[in-house]
Design an enzyme around this catalytic site. Structure first.
Site, PDB file in Angstrom:
ATOM      1  NE  ARG A 260     -30.702  -4.900   2.250  1.00 46.11           N
ATOM      2  CZ  ARG A 260     -30.834  -5.983   3.011  1.00 46.11           C
ATOM      3  NH1 ARG A 260     -30.668  -7.170   2.520  1.00 46.11           N
ATOM      4  NH2 ARG A 260     -31.086  -5.851   4.290  1.00 46.11           N
ATOM      5  N   GLY A 261     -29.526  -3.645  -4.368  1.00 48.35           N
ATOM      6  CA  GLY A 261     -29.380  -3.810  -5.820  1.00 48.35           C
ATOM      7  C   GLY A 261     -30.479  -3.102  -6.595  1.00 48.35           C
TER       8      GLY A 261
ATOM      9  CG  LEU B 152     -25.826   0.253  -4.514  1.00 50.54           C
ATOM     10  CD1 LEU B 152     -24.968  -0.661  -5.362  1.00 50.54           C
ATOM     11  CD2 LEU B 152     -26.018   1.597  -5.207  1.00 50.54           C
TER      12      LEU B 152
ATOM     13  CE1 TYR C  48     -25.050 -11.147   7.159  1.00 51.54           C
ATOM     14  CE2 TYR C  48     -22.900 -10.285   6.590  1.00 51.54           C
ATOM     15  CZ  TYR C  48     -24.197 -10.077   7.016  1.00 51.54           C
ATOM     16  OH  TYR C  48     -24.630  -8.796   7.276  1.00 51.54           O
TER      17      TYR C  48
ATOM     18  CB  SER D 105     -27.513  -1.347  -8.624  1.00 45.30           C
ATOM     19  OG  SER D 105     -28.309  -2.239  -9.399  1.00 45.30           O
TER      20      SER D 105
HETATM   21  N1  NAP Z   1     -26.301  -4.867   9.792  1.00 47.00           N
HETATM   22  C1  NAP Z   1     -27.195  -5.436   9.028  1.00 47.00           C
HETATM   23  O1  NAP Z   1     -28.290  -5.756   9.477  1.00 47.00           O
HETATM   24  C2  NAP Z   1     -26.888  -5.691   7.582  1.00 47.00           C
HETATM   25  C3  NAP Z   1     -27.904  -6.144   6.733  1.00 47.00           C
HETATM   26  C4  NAP Z   1     -27.594  -6.354   5.392  1.00 47.00           C
HETATM   27  C5  NAP Z   1     -26.318  -6.121   4.928  1.00 47.00           C
HETATM   28  N2  NAP Z   1     -25.339  -5.709   5.776  1.00 47.00           N
HETATM   29  C6  NAP Z   1     -23.961  -5.511   5.293  1.00 47.00           C
HETATM   30  O2  NAP Z   1     -23.945  -4.523   4.290  1.00 47.00           O
HETATM   31  C7  NAP Z   1     -23.366  -5.046   3.087  1.00 47.00           C
HETATM   32  C8  NAP Z   1     -24.020  -4.420   1.889  1.00 47.00           C
HETATM   33  O3  NAP Z   1     -25.409  -4.717   1.916  1.00 47.00           O
HETATM   34  P1  NAP Z   1     -26.207  -5.156   0.664  1.00 47.00           P
HETATM   35  O4  NAP Z   1     -25.379  -6.141  -0.080  1.00 47.00           O
HETATM   36  O5  NAP Z   1     -27.558  -5.542   1.031  1.00 47.00           O
HETATM   37  O6  NAP Z   1     -26.345  -3.790  -0.078  1.00 47.00           O
HETATM   38  P2  NAP Z   1     -26.253  -3.133  -1.462  1.00 47.00           P
HETATM   39  O7  NAP Z   1     -24.845  -2.736  -1.710  1.00 47.00           O
HETATM   40  O8  NAP Z   1     -27.328  -2.121  -1.418  1.00 47.00           O
HETATM   41  O9  NAP Z   1     -26.716  -4.193  -2.543  1.00 47.00           O
HETATM   42  C9  NAP Z   1     -25.889  -5.155  -3.081  1.00 47.00           C
HETATM   43  C10 NAP Z   1     -26.553  -5.677  -4.328  1.00 47.00           C
HETATM   44  O10 NAP Z   1     -26.437  -4.701  -5.353  1.00 47.00           O
HETATM   45  C11 NAP Z   1     -25.878  -5.273  -6.531  1.00 47.00           C
HETATM   46  N3  NAP Z   1     -25.047  -4.279  -7.226  1.00 47.00           N
HETATM   47  C12 NAP Z   1     -25.264  -3.792  -8.462  1.00 47.00           C
HETATM   48  N4  NAP Z   1     -24.321  -2.896  -8.789  1.00 47.00           N
HETATM   49  C13 NAP Z   1     -23.472  -2.813  -7.753  1.00 47.00           C
HETATM   50  C14 NAP Z   1     -22.287  -2.068  -7.529  1.00 47.00           C
HETATM   51  N5  NAP Z   1     -21.781  -1.247  -8.425  1.00 47.00           N
HETATM   52  N6  NAP Z   1     -21.657  -2.233  -6.350  1.00 47.00           N
HETATM   53  C15 NAP Z   1     -22.152  -3.055  -5.421  1.00 47.00           C
HETATM   54  N7  NAP Z   1     -23.267  -3.811  -5.589  1.00 47.00           N
HETATM   55  C16 NAP Z   1     -23.927  -3.686  -6.756  1.00 47.00           C
HETATM   56  C17 NAP Z   1     -25.059  -6.439  -5.987  1.00 47.00           C
HETATM   57  O11 NAP Z   1     -24.682  -7.452  -6.766  1.00 47.00           O
HETATM   58  P3  NAP Z   1     -25.012  -8.050  -8.209  1.00 47.00           P
HETATM   59  O12 NAP Z   1     -25.942  -7.127  -8.941  1.00 47.00           O
HETATM   60  O13 NAP Z   1     -23.677  -8.109  -8.793  1.00 47.00           O
HETATM   61  O14 NAP Z   1     -25.604  -9.382  -7.939  1.00 47.00           O
HETATM   62  C18 NAP Z   1     -25.932  -6.945  -4.852  1.00 47.00           C
HETATM   63  O15 NAP Z   1     -26.963  -7.778  -5.376  1.00 47.00           O
HETATM   64  C19 NAP Z   1     -23.558  -6.557   3.207  1.00 47.00           C
HETATM   65  O16 NAP Z   1     -22.627  -7.255   2.417  1.00 47.00           O
HETATM   66  C20 NAP Z   1     -23.366  -6.771   4.676  1.00 47.00           C
HETATM   67  O17 NAP Z   1     -21.975  -6.836   4.969  1.00 47.00           O
HETATM   68  C21 NAP Z   1     -25.625  -5.477   7.087  1.00 47.00           C
END
Ligand code: NAP
Length: 337
Positions: free
Chosen positions: A208-209, A206, A56, A212
């Site tokens: 990926r947002g 979420l 990352y 949300s």
């Molecule tokens: N194992 C794997 O292959 C893999 C792959 C991907 C991720 N991950 C892990 O999972 C974590 C979460 O994944 P993700 O970031 O894709 O998923 P997510 O939580 O579904 O999406 C995050 C996105 O949602 C937006 N968002 C809007 N409201 C939110 C709220 N209340 N809380 C949190 N986010 C909100 C975030 O930021 P903004 O709207 O503020 O910009 C961001 O753009 C990653 O950080 C990583 O550590 C693992």
């Protein structure tokens, strides 16, 4: 903060984890000071599970976490670290390496960047088709033996890989995409994890947002943000998916909650063995996500949520075709829609 046990290897973490990926990569620019403040706010709220990957931001995310954790009680935090994806200087993903020597090499660098002597859960980010999973997990098991790693995890692994890995060394948890829009794990992978006593760390809760309540067709997407061209975020698919979000918003409004809280609450309701990771990059978003822990969803609420977003309703795959093809979890027809 309520806690949940991840698997049967003795790992207990907060019911909600913080995923730190977006603070360094894939979602456009992030503010470092706000990222660190968000990590601190999570720790203050009792979040004990922090997820990162060495790839990352090519080490940036681990350095950031290392800085954020300086002076904090290390034993009070579970660090989940992924490795294996290889990047070029321009950020392109250029390969995967799950060889035993690579495991040890990646881990050595991660420990240095994180400023710690151990990782709590160590996992290969994507299953390497060129290396038997027994060899990769065997090398992590050696690192457990040596005290550098506490628990072994998996990421986006399919049923056969999970069984083989677990037979090599007990697996604490599988990290995999799971949300109202991506329910593919329910057919085979989740029941298998339950049979084996492997926990599930859900990411993309979420979507990926998208799910949300803060996403719209007009939202500006920065260069380098994978959502610029991701199947669910573009063209007609986006319109269809945003219509699902509006249906969910009606359920959220009736509960005096937000769309994000209902989406996270639904994942929390899937079982005590499922821990959602949220990708908050700002304190405001984190506070909203933590609100999901206060939300009580009755069977009627859960039915209303599933009527708003029925299984298989998502338009488009969860990632681009080449990445879908690289997902071990998607083999055998278990399309994680
Ligand atoms: N194992 C794997 O292959 C893999 C792959 C991907 C991720 N991950 C892990 O999972 C974590 C979460 O994944 P993700 O970031 O894709 O998923 P997510 O939580 O579904 O999406 C995050 C996105 O949602 C937006 N968002 C809007 N409201 C939110 C709220 N209340 N809380 C949190 N986010 C909100 C975030 O930021 P903004 O709207 O503020 O910009 C961001 O753009 C990653 O950080 C990583 O550590 C693992």
């Amino acid at each position: 903060m309520i806690t949940r046990s991840l698997g049967s290897t003795g790992l207990s973490v907060s019911a909600l984890g913080l995923g730190c990926m977006g603070m360094s990569d894939f979602y456009g620019p992030a503010d470092e000071a706000e990222s660190i403040a968000t990590i601190h706010a999570a720790l203050d709220a009792g979040v004990t599970l922090l997820d990162t990957g060495d790839y990352y931001g090519m080490g940036h995310n681990e350095l950031l976490l290392g800085r954020a954790l300086r002076g904090h009680d290390r034993e009070g935090v579970a660090l989940s670290v992924k490795f294996g994806l290889m990047r070029a200087p321009d950020g392109a993903i250029v390969g995967l390496d799950g060889r035993p020597a690579a495991v040890k090499n990646f881990l050595a660098y991660s420990l240095r960047r994180l400023g710690t002597d151990h990782v709590d859960v160590y996992r290969l980010g994507r299953v390497d088709p060129a290396v038997p999973i027994e060899e990769t997990v065997g090398a992590i098991a050696e690192m457990v033996e040596a005290g550098h790693v506490r628990h072994v995890g998996l990421s986006e692994a399919g049923a056969d890989t999970i069984r083989r890995a677990h037979a090599t060394h007990p697996i604490a948890d599988l990290q995999i995409e799971y949300s109202l829009l991506s329910r593919g794990i329910e057919a085979e992978i989740l029941p298998l994890c339950r049979e084996l006593g492997v926990g599930v760390t859900a990411y993309g809760v979420l979507s990926r947002g998208l799910l949300s309540g803060h996403w719209s067709r007009d939202r500006a997407v920065a260069a380098g943000d994978f959502r610029q061209s991701a199947p669910r975020f573009t063209g007609e698919n986006l319109d269809r998916n945003l219509a699902l979000v509006e249906a969910l918003r009606a359920v959220a409004d009736a509960k005096h909650a937000t769309v994000a809280q209902v989406a996270i609450g639904w994942v929390l309701s899937r079982g005590q063995d499922v821990v959602p990771l949220v990708g908050a990059r700002r304190r405001e978003r984190l506070a909203e996500a933590l609100g999901a822990l206060e939300l009580e969803l009755t069977p009627q609420d859960l039915a209303a949520i599933e009527r708003a977003v029925p299984p298989g309703a998502a338009a488009g795959d969860r990632c681009h075709a080449p990445q879908m093809a690289a997902l071990d979890s998607e083999r055998g027809g278990a399309a994680a829609r």
